[in-house]
Scaffold this motif. Sequence first.
Motif, PDB file in Angstrom:
ATOM      1  N   ALA A   1       0.883  -1.318  -0.154  1.00 16.90           N
ATOM      2  CA  ALA A   1       0.093   0.031  -0.109  1.00 16.90           C
ATOM      3  C   ALA A   1       0.943   1.281   0.037  1.00 16.90           C
ATOM      4  CB  ALA A   1      -0.887   0.090   1.262  1.00 16.90           C
ATOM      5  N   GLU A   2       1.903   1.107   0.686  1.00 18.23           N
ATOM      6  CA  GLU A   2       2.869   2.445   0.987  1.00 18.23           C
ATOM      7  C   GLU A   2       3.706   2.538  -0.446  1.00 18.23           C
ATOM      8  OE1 GLU A   2       2.993   2.367   5.784  1.00 18.23           O
ATOM      9  OE2 GLU A   2       4.621   1.096   4.514  1.00 18.23           O
ATOM     10  N   ARG A   3       3.979   1.436  -1.032  1.00 15.43           N
ATOM     11  CA  ARG A   3       4.449   1.475  -2.314  1.00 15.43           C
ATOM     12  C   ARG A   3       3.733   2.138  -3.375  1.00 15.43           C
ATOM     13  NH1 ARG A   3       4.847  -0.435  -7.262  1.00 15.43           N
ATOM     14  NH2 ARG A   3       3.437  -1.955  -7.053  1.00 15.43           N
ATOM     15  N   LEU A   4       2.531   1.824  -3.512  1.00 18.72           N
ATOM     16  CA  LEU A   4       1.586   2.255  -4.574  1.00 18.72           C
ATOM     17  C   LEU A   4       1.269   3.736  -4.035  1.00 18.72           C
ATOM     18  CD1 LEU A   4      -1.091  -0.688  -4.420  1.00 18.72           C
ATOM     19  CD2 LEU A   4       0.640   0.011  -6.406  1.00 18.72           C
ATOM     20  N   LEU A   5       1.162   3.990  -2.836  1.00 20.34           N
ATOM     21  CA  LEU A   5       0.772   5.546  -2.752  1.00 20.34           C
ATOM     22  C   LEU A   5       1.896   6.421  -2.865  1.00 20.34           C
ATOM     23  CD1 LEU A   5      -1.836   6.808  -1.043  1.00 20.34           C
ATOM     24  CD2 LEU A   5      -1.690   4.373  -0.932  1.00 20.34           C
ATOM     25  N   SER A   6       3.093   5.907  -2.513  1.00 21.91           N
ATOM     26  CA  SER A   6       4.434   6.679  -2.813  1.00 21.91           C
ATOM     27  C   SER A   6       4.688   7.055  -4.312  1.00 21.91           C
ATOM     28  CB  SER A   6       5.482   6.015  -2.073  1.00 21.91           C
ATOM     29  OG  SER A   6       5.969   5.048  -2.567  1.00 21.91           O
ATOM     30  N   ALA A   7       3.852   6.119  -5.333  1.00 21.52           N
ATOM     31  CA  ALA A   7       4.545   6.107  -6.585  1.00 21.52           C
ATOM     32  C   ALA A   7       3.132   6.861  -7.370  1.00 21.52           C
ATOM     33  CB  ALA A   7       4.417   4.800  -7.295  1.00 21.52           C
ATOM     34  N   CYS A   8       2.171   7.180  -6.772  1.00 18.73           N
ATOM     35  CA  CYS A   8       1.094   7.472  -7.644  1.00 18.73           C
ATOM     36  C   CYS A   8       0.975   9.145  -8.047  1.00 18.73           C
ATOM     37  CB  CYS A   8      -0.325   7.209  -6.721  1.00 18.73           C
ATOM     38  SG  CYS A   8      -0.616   8.164  -5.460  1.00 18.73           S
ATOM     39  N   ASP A   9       0.425   9.310  -9.004  1.00 18.89           N
ATOM     40  CA  ASP A   9       0.323  10.845  -9.386  1.00 18.89           C
ATOM     41  C   ASP A   9      -1.022  11.270  -9.177  1.00 18.89           C
ATOM     42  OD1 ASP A   9       0.681  10.353 -12.901  1.00 18.89           O
ATOM     43  OD2 ASP A   9      -0.861   9.602 -11.622  1.00 18.89           O
ATOM     44  N   LEU A  10      -2.045  10.521  -8.841  1.00 20.55           N
ATOM     45  CA  LEU A  10      -3.651  10.799  -8.472  1.00 20.55           C
ATOM     46  C   LEU A  10      -4.042   9.851  -7.608  1.00 20.55           C
ATOM     47  CD1 LEU A  10      -5.992  12.576  -9.050  1.00 20.55           C
ATOM     48  CD2 LEU A  10      -6.394  11.083 -11.134  1.00 20.55           C
ATOM     49  N   CYS A  11      -4.860  10.573  -6.447  1.00 20.72           N
ATOM     50  CA  CYS A  11      -5.465   9.634  -5.697  1.00 20.72           C
ATOM     51  C   CYS A  11      -6.789   9.865  -5.430  1.00 20.72           C
ATOM     52  CB  CYS A  11      -4.530   9.969  -4.238  1.00 20.72           C
ATOM     53  SG  CYS A  11      -5.354   8.876  -2.880  1.00 20.72           S
ATOM     54  N   LEU A  12      -7.686   8.649  -5.485  1.00 17.70           N
ATOM     55  CA  LEU A  12      -9.152   9.047  -5.350  1.00 17.70           C
ATOM     56  C   LEU A  12      -9.559   8.263  -4.176  1.00 17.70           C
ATOM     57  CD1 LEU A  12     -10.331   7.870  -8.927  1.00 17.70           C
ATOM     58  CD2 LEU A  12      -9.416   9.946  -8.338  1.00 17.70           C
ATOM     59  N   VAL A  13     -10.314   9.199  -3.427  1.00 18.58           N
ATOM     60  CA  VAL A  13     -10.625   8.547  -1.983  1.00 18.58           C
ATOM     61  C   VAL A  13     -12.466   8.175  -2.179  1.00 18.58           C
ATOM     62  CG1 VAL A  13     -10.913   9.135   0.471  1.00 18.58           C
ATOM     63  CG2 VAL A  13      -8.817   9.777  -0.912  1.00 18.58           C
ATOM     64  N   ILE A  14     -12.868   7.054  -2.122  1.00 14.90           N
ATOM     65  CA  ILE A  14     -14.184   6.673  -2.264  1.00 14.90           C
ATOM     66  C   ILE A  14     -14.837   6.198  -1.067  1.00 14.90           C
ATOM     67  CG2 ILE A  14     -15.878   5.830  -4.053  1.00 14.90           C
ATOM     68  CD1 ILE A  14     -13.595   5.796  -6.092  1.00 14.90           C
ATOM     69  N   GLY A  15     -15.814   6.842  -0.612  1.00 15.08           N
ATOM     70  CA  GLY A  15     -16.789   6.212   0.216  1.00 15.08           C
ATOM     71  C   GLY A  15     -16.230   5.743   1.527  1.00 15.08           C
ATOM     72  N   THR A  16     -15.060   6.671   2.158  1.00 17.05           N
ATOM     73  CA  THR A  16     -14.660   6.349   3.418  1.00 17.05           C
ATOM     74  C   THR A  16     -14.754   7.579   4.347  1.00 17.05           C
ATOM     75  OG1 THR A  16     -12.837   5.566   4.673  1.00 17.05           O
ATOM     76  CG2 THR A  16     -12.508   6.880   2.787  1.00 17.05           C
ATOM     77  N   SER A  17     -15.008   7.059   5.754  1.00 15.59           N
ATOM     78  CA  SER A  17     -15.008   8.196   6.655  1.00 15.59           C
ATOM     79  C   SER A  17     -13.459   8.535   7.186  1.00 15.59           C
ATOM     80  CB  SER A  17     -16.110   7.855   7.973  1.00 15.59           C
ATOM     81  OG  SER A  17     -15.194   6.548   8.365  1.00 15.59           O
ATOM     82  N   SER A  18     -12.852   7.937   6.548  1.00 10.31           N
ATOM     83  CA  SER A  18     -11.271   8.206   6.956  1.00 10.31           C
ATOM     84  C   SER A  18     -10.998   8.358   8.545  1.00 10.31           C
ATOM     85  CB  SER A  18     -11.008   9.470   6.113  1.00 10.31           C
ATOM     86  OG  SER A  18     -10.840   9.222   4.757  1.00 10.31           O
ATOM     87  N   VAL A  19     -11.609   7.594   9.251  1.00 13.16           N
ATOM     88  CA  VAL A  19     -11.019   7.475  10.654  1.00 13.16           C
ATOM     89  C   VAL A  19     -10.352   6.343  11.196  1.00 13.16           C
ATOM     90  CG1 VAL A  19     -13.043   8.855  11.317  1.00 13.16           C
ATOM     91  CG2 VAL A  19     -13.297   6.541  11.273  1.00 13.16           C
ATOM     92  N   VAL A  20     -10.312   5.304  10.412  1.00 11.02           N
ATOM     93  CA  VAL A  20      -9.485   4.018  10.751  1.00 11.02           C
ATOM     94  C   VAL A  20      -8.312   4.148  10.585  1.00 11.02           C
ATOM     95  CG1 VAL A  20      -9.645   1.667  10.445  1.00 11.02           C
ATOM     96  CG2 VAL A  20     -11.596   2.546  10.912  1.00 11.02           C
ATOM     97  N   TYR A  21      -7.262   4.181  11.010  1.00  6.08           N
ATOM     98  CA  TYR A  21      -5.891   4.147  10.784  1.00  6.08           C
ATOM     99  C   TYR A  21      -5.466   2.663  10.548  1.00  6.08           C
ATOM    100  CZ  TYR A  21      -5.737   9.094  11.175  1.00  6.08           C
ATOM    101  OH  TYR A  21      -6.162  10.247  11.065  1.00  6.08           O
ATOM    102  N   PRO A  22      -4.463   2.255   9.921  1.00  9.74           N
ATOM    103  CA  PRO A  22      -3.398   3.420   9.140  1.00  9.74           C
ATOM    104  C   PRO A  22      -3.885   3.968   7.553  1.00  9.74           C
ATOM    105  CG  PRO A  22      -2.622   1.054   8.658  1.00  9.74           C
ATOM    106  CD  PRO A  22      -3.630   0.984   9.661  1.00  9.74           C
ATOM    107  N   ALA A  23      -5.090   3.242   7.186  1.00 10.23           N
ATOM    108  CA  ALA A  23      -5.794   3.594   5.919  1.00 10.23           C
ATOM    109  C   ALA A  23      -5.939   5.186   5.771  1.00 10.23           C
ATOM    110  CB  ALA A  23      -6.897   2.773   5.666  1.00 10.23           C
ATOM    111  N   ALA A  24      -6.435   5.640   6.900  1.00 14.44           N
ATOM    112  CA  ALA A  24      -6.761   6.975   7.077  1.00 14.44           C
ATOM    113  C   ALA A  24      -5.656   8.017   6.463  1.00 14.44           C
ATOM    114  CB  ALA A  24      -7.552   7.357   8.302  1.00 14.44           C
ATOM    115  N   ALA A  25      -4.445   7.331   6.741  1.00 16.85           N
ATOM    116  CA  ALA A  25      -3.499   8.282   6.590  1.00 16.85           C
ATOM    117  C   ALA A  25      -2.732   8.290   5.157  1.00 16.85           C
ATOM    118  CB  ALA A  25      -2.178   7.948   7.495  1.00 16.85           C
ATOM    119  N   PHE A  26      -3.196   7.364   4.369  1.00 17.08           N
ATOM    120  CA  PHE A  26      -2.924   6.902   2.985  1.00 17.08           C
ATOM    121  C   PHE A  26      -3.210   8.443   2.059  1.00 17.08           C
ATOM    122  CE2 PHE A  26      -1.491   3.464   4.580  1.00 17.08           C
ATOM    123  CZ  PHE A  26      -2.196   2.112   4.162  1.00 17.08           C
TER     124      PHE A  26
END
Length: 273
Positions: free
Chosen positions: A205-230
């Motif tokens: 996940a960290e490799r994908l996040l550090s290589a992306c040039d666009l990030c979509l965030v769909i249908g999450t309350s973004s309160v659960v870690y570590p996913a919320a930090a991505f």
Amino acid sequence: MAKRVCLSDVKAFHEVFKKSKNIVVLTGAGVSAESGIPTFRGSGGFWRKYQATDLATPTAFKRDPSLVWEFYHYRREVVMAASPNKAHTALAEAERRLTAEGRQFNVVTQNVDGLHLKAGSSNVLELHGSLMKTRCLKCEDVRENRDSPICPALEGRGLPDVNSCSSSIPTEQLPRCQSGSCNGLLRPHVVWFGENLDSGVLAEAERLLSACDLCLVIGTSSVVYPAAAFAPSAAARGIPVAEFNIEESPTVHDLLSFYFKGPCGTTVPEALS
Ligand code: BV8
Ligand code: ZN
């Protein structure tokens, strides 16, 4: 305050989307809401009188494995009867199209319902495991299990209404390991609260996040870690982040380049078309 964009600015999003070479899509329970899967924090978030955080823990399983298996049996049956919605199919279609153009398109999901895979997405990283997999407490065997019910004792159990009482199924009648003569007690192969994510999955996940040039965030309350930090980690690199949600999730709104308010079964197909 981030620019507030709504569906009318989908043209601005399309300008960014068509130039992107490596897209990561983070999804949460909201992407499956229109498939009839209750989200965790919405009105459907309760099962009987419990919240997921009461039951999705090693302590709860140790204390009452029968109750926790009723909870997971109910969710397995709901998910096995569910179909992907237009957001899932739009993501699968985008992966096919962009891959053919030599571009990267990866879904990193918090969901354990398998609906991205059912929709035809193949680049899917399941951060928190899968309702359709079990793990043996004794021999650690992990396997797919789509048995419905997963064991005879759970047949007809797990009803979600608040007045349903717990079945107190003896552990020997709960799902047991079929590997050789092990017969150990099985648990759902999901990441519970208080448990670490699989280190390989987290690294990917960290490799994908550090290589992306666009990030979509769909249908999450973004309160659960570590996913919320991505998404914040991608934004910190100056990467555009687009949120698709029916409400503004407090954690990410400051870093958004795009925010599409509405049901993702509508907003995602329009944005990815
Ligand atoms: C970890 C699998 C290191 C299981 C899940 C105290 C003690 C121990 C830990 C912690 C602690 N305090 C904090 C923590 C860390 C904890 C955490 O973040 N807790 C939260 C509650 C604060 N995290 C962990 O424990 C993680 N591990 O940190 O390890 C560690 C180890 C020991 C001690 C400390 C740290 C593990 C977390 C993984 C838990 N497992 N799932 C199962 O499913 O049964 S989490 C589960 O809940 C989901 O997978 C998902 O991640 C989360 C739900 O969030 P969402 O997906 O965002 O869903 P939600 O309902 O919240 O929101 C839906 C959204 O969709 C809403 O915004 C809504 O508006 C929107 N929506 C609805 N409909 C639509 C829509 N949008 C668009 N269209 C629609 N139609
Ligand atoms: Zn076993």
